[in-house]
Design an enzyme around this catalytic site. Structure first.
Site, PDB file in Angstrom:
ATOM      1  N   GLY A   1      -0.458  -9.349   0.661  1.00  0.00           N
ATOM      2  CA  GLY A   1      -1.826  -9.572   1.106  1.00  0.00           C
ATOM      3  C   GLY A   1      -1.948  -9.331   2.594  1.00  0.00           C
ATOM      4  CE1 TYR A   2       2.057  -8.668   4.195  1.00  0.00           C
ATOM      5  CE2 TYR A   2       2.667  -6.389   4.601  1.00  0.00           C
ATOM      6  CZ  TYR A   2       3.028  -7.692   4.334  1.00  0.00           C
ATOM      7  OH  TYR A   2       4.350  -8.031   4.220  1.00  0.00           O
ATOM      8  CB  SER A   3      -5.267  -4.002   4.121  1.00  0.00           C
ATOM      9  OG  SER A   3      -4.177  -3.189   4.503  1.00  0.00           O
TER      10      SER A   3
ATOM     11  CD  GLU B   1      13.229  -2.844   1.269  1.00  0.00           C
ATOM     12  OE1 GLU B   1      13.112  -1.865   0.519  1.00  0.00           O
ATOM     13  OE2 GLU B   1      14.216  -3.601   1.234  1.00  0.00           O
TER      14      GLU B   1
ATOM     15  CB  THR C   1      -2.082   5.848   8.633  1.00  0.00           C
ATOM     16  OG1 THR C   1      -2.090   5.678  10.056  1.00  0.00           O
ATOM     17  CG2 THR C   1      -2.999   4.827   7.991  1.00  0.00           C
ATOM     18  CG  ASN C   2       2.039  10.121   7.222  1.00  0.00           C
ATOM     19  OD1 ASN C   2       2.524   9.038   6.871  1.00  0.00           O
ATOM     20  ND2 ASN C   2       2.276  11.246   6.582  1.00  0.00           N
ATOM     21  CD  GLU C   3      -3.150  10.315  10.418  1.00  0.00           C
ATOM     22  OE1 GLU C   3      -3.129  11.463   9.930  1.00  0.00           O
ATOM     23  OE2 GLU C   3      -3.100   9.281   9.715  1.00  0.00           O
TER      24      GLU C   3
END
Length: 731
Positions: free
Chosen positions: A467-469, A583, A714-716
């Protein structure tokens, strides 16, 4: 040691400025004589003294220093002639190793770009182009046919040598032979074909050295050059550009070293991996070279700057010997021609290899037949988890494969964990475990929490969601607003979480704010274990674009026991990032293993013949596309292996885990797009549709790939992390 020694030596004894006007034969001869004194002239003769790996190191340093010493041709002479019984070959090598002879090399008959010669009555006639350093050499070795080298002395009147300018650089020569005396040296069949693979790999090593040096110069420049009142390296566009360059360079470095090491060990797959390295590097190094100049701006295309030297070297070395096209053809033949055995398996060490076999046997007994067929028949949304499978594998202890033994785990190595991930992916087994949450409990949990929660995770009886975002806290997780307020012997939680995937789990590993005034904001966060059957929780599931599910979850005055906090109050950021660190290094590995398995399924369709006997794999365009994907997959797998290697000594540095994650997740997207191009409209049919290829596997993989690019940072965000942590660019 060899790399460091040569770097210091060349820095002291070589001046790259001479390349701008063309190094004189005397300058090249002098640096070669000094290099002979360093012992490099014999590399490639005896694997015990130095093989292709050491040759690649030397070529890389010569590329970095923009040094035109004839090491490439010397190494090829050693590789080709060390097993020859010819007296001429022995004499040449003796002179070469003593510094009395300097040899130029041309693949002649094997390379249509360079021309060819005709040999009759012990004399040679013809013209050879692009012969490196011929003006400073005493002898020429040239391929006369596929099993013969011709040895020509270059100081005879029958030989004319003229400097050639290519890509605006000097260093090549045109060699014209007019009935020049030649000694034929017979070689075993296949020696010259293999020699071309080694020669191409060595050129890629030199190009890598040049590209890496220019990249390092550009990175330093980005820290020093100020525009708009700050270093240009502070701008995200520059940071992400340089992060992409580092990802590409690391991929090339690992692919080169792996292929060369396999060659030196006599591994049967060294040619395949060498061709993959060539294909990936040929495009990657040229992109890096271009991006480096973009970062430099106008200063970089002033010819007195060092960067143009490296730009020229990169392009010349990557297009030589047929460039990447020849290597692509060989990869496609390996994978798509009759007798193909698919992607080669990596050696995961004795323990990893044993576990791979053991797990295959277990899956064959426990995840096949009716049970797997029933699972496969479900829609994707029902295939994310299987409780019966989780409990069955929980009996083996493998869910705790990497856990310390004190917590009931098996303390297996990272390579064994890769063996587990790979075999589970190939067996198309459902997901298991709650690794991040388990790590958090082992690192920060109380002994009571560890006794309560870890055994049921290990037995496969409990899944934990994350439960993060929140609506205003995605990548910027420190902005979360969900609150946890202490009330007597309980915590009272209020707030909303979004995009929660394992919403159906038994527990939620929840991040909540326990100090709304903390500075910086992440200092006021704590972590909690929330039972999902607690009163006050409202779950609103939604379908994802890849046919999975996530949920918006509302917590309204949810009361949980005080002992459900993990770690100290307001220390949740440490818990969250510490658990994730273990991880992060294998996240990219998990992604690329999914791509590799899907690629093998794609190969099966490409190879299959239709009723007329034709196959997609007969199409040269498709073969080219498949070869490119295969090369990229090997780079992804090598990044995974390197992360495992780093984790063996502790925790994979987050910037390296980010490199692996960015590369592999974007590879998954490229693979999905390519699969649709190759298979056509039928591949767009979704699961459970009539005539859908592999029950819609390929189109669903493409839709799913977007999640991997966005999730786990995200990759950014990952690119910014790479730029700031790995390259030292300012925040």
């Amino acid at each position: 040691m060899l790399r460091d020694s040569l770097r210091g030596f060349l820095g002291e004894h070589w001046n790259a400025d001479c390349l701008r006007h063309g190094p004189s034969p005397r300058e090249v001869a002098e640096i070669w004589t000094r290099l002979v004194g360093q012992g490099v002239a014999a590399l490639g003769r005896d694997p015990g003294e130095g093989g292709l790996r050491e040759v690649s190191v030397v070529l890389g340093e010569l590329g970095r220093a923009a040094c035109s010493a004839p090491m490439w041709s010397a190494a090829l002479a050693n590789f080709a002639l060390s097993a020859s019984s010819s007296t001429a070959a022995a004499d040449l090598l003796e002179g070469l190793h003593a510094g009395a002879a300097r040899v130029a090399f041309s693949f002649g008959a094997l390379d249509p770009d360079v021309g060819a010669i005709k040999v009759a009555d012990h004399v040679a006639t013809g013209t050879l182009r692009f012969v490196e350093a011929a003006g400073s050499c005493t002898h020429l070795l040239v391929a006369v046919d596929r099993s013969t080298l011709g040895l020509v002395a270059l100081d005879t009147p029958e030989v004319a040598i003229a400097p050639t300018r290519a890509m605006g650089a000097w260093g090549f020569h045109e060699v014209r032979l007019n009935s020049a005396p030649v000694t034929a040296i017979a070689l075993d069949n296949g020696v010259l074909d293999d020699l071309m693979v080694k020669g191409k790999l060595a050129l890629i090593a030199r190009a890598h050295g040049a590209a890496r040096r220019a990249f390092e110069l550009a990175t330093d420049y980005a820290k020093e050059r100020h525009q708009f009142g700050q270093p240009i390296g502070k701008f995200q566009a520059i940071q992400h550009k340089l992060a992409d360059c580092l990802i590409a360079l690391e991929g090339v470095r690992l692919a080169l070293d792996h292929a060369a090491a396999l060659h030196d060990r006599g591994d049967r797959d060294w040619r395949y991996f060498s061709n993959c390295a060539v294909v990936f590097a040929s495009g990657a190094l040229r992109r890096v070279s271009l991006e480096t100049h973009h970062a430099f701006g106008a200063i970089g295309y002033a010819d007195e700057h060092e960067a143009p030297l490296h730009f020229k070297r990169v392009h010349l070395d990557t297009i030589a010997l047929g460039g990447l096209l020849h290597a692509k053809r060989r990869i496609a033949s390996h994978l798509l021609d009759p007798g193909s055995s698919g992607l080669p398996e990596y050696d995961l060490g004795p323990a990893g290899n044993r576990l791979r076999v053991q797990l295959r046997e277990w899956l064959e007994q426990n995840w096949s037949g009716d049970s797997k067929a029933e699972f496969d028949s479900r829609p994707f949304a029902k295939r994310e988890f299987d409780a019966d499978f989780a409990r069955d594998i929980g009996k083996t202890g493998w869910i705790g494969l990497g856990w310390p033994k004190e917590f009931g785990g098996q303390a297996r190595s990272p390579l064994e964990q890769i063996a587990f991930m790979e075999t589970m992916e190939r067996g198309e087994a459902p997901r298991i475990g709650a690794s991040i949450q388990a790590n958090a409990l082992m690192m920060f949990g109380t002994s009571e929490q560890q006794r309560k929660y870890l055994p049921e995770i290990l037995r496969g009886e409990a899944m934990h969601g994350m439960g993060y975002s929140e609506p205003q806290a995605g990548s910027d997780l420190a902005a979360l607003r969900t609150s946890a307020v202490r009330g007597g012997d309980h915590w009272v939680i209020n707030g909303q979480k979004i995009w929660t995937t394992t919403w159906w789990g038994k527990y939620m590993f929840l991040a909540a704010r326990t100090d709304k005034d903390a500075k910086p904001p992440h200092a006021g966060i704590s972590m909690f274990i929330v039972p999902m059957n607690a009163p006050g929780i409202t779950i609103r599931p939604a379908t994802t674009m890849y046919d999975g599910s996530f949920a918006n979850i509302f917590y309204d005055n949810v009361r949980i026991p005080q002992e459900n906090i993990v770690g100290e109050v307001n220390a949740g950021w440490k818990v969250l990032t510490g658990a994730l660190a273990f991880e992060r290094g294998l996240v990219g590995g998990g992604i690329v293993l999914k791509v590799a398995h899907a690629f093998e399924q794609l190969c099966r369709h490409v190879i299959a013949a239709d009723t007329a006997g034709a196959a997609l794999g007969d199409d040269p365009v498709i073969r080219d596309r498949m070869a490119t994907l295969a090369a990229d997959i090997e780079v992804g797998r090598l990044l995974m292996m390197h992360c495992a290697e780093l984790a063996t000594g502790g925790v994979t540095p987050p910037e390296y885990g980010a490199i692996s994650k960015v590369f592999s997740s974007e590879l998954m997207e490229r693979f999905g797009e390519a699969a649709l191009d190759i298979l056509g409209m039928r591949a767009a049919l979704s699961e459970q549709m009539l005539d859908a290829i592999d029950n819609g596997r390929f189109e669903q993989n493409l839709r799913h790939s977007l999640m991997w690019v966005i999730s786990i940072g995200t990759n950014e965000i990952q690119r910014s992390l790479i730029a700031q942590r790995a390259l030292g660019l300012p925040r």
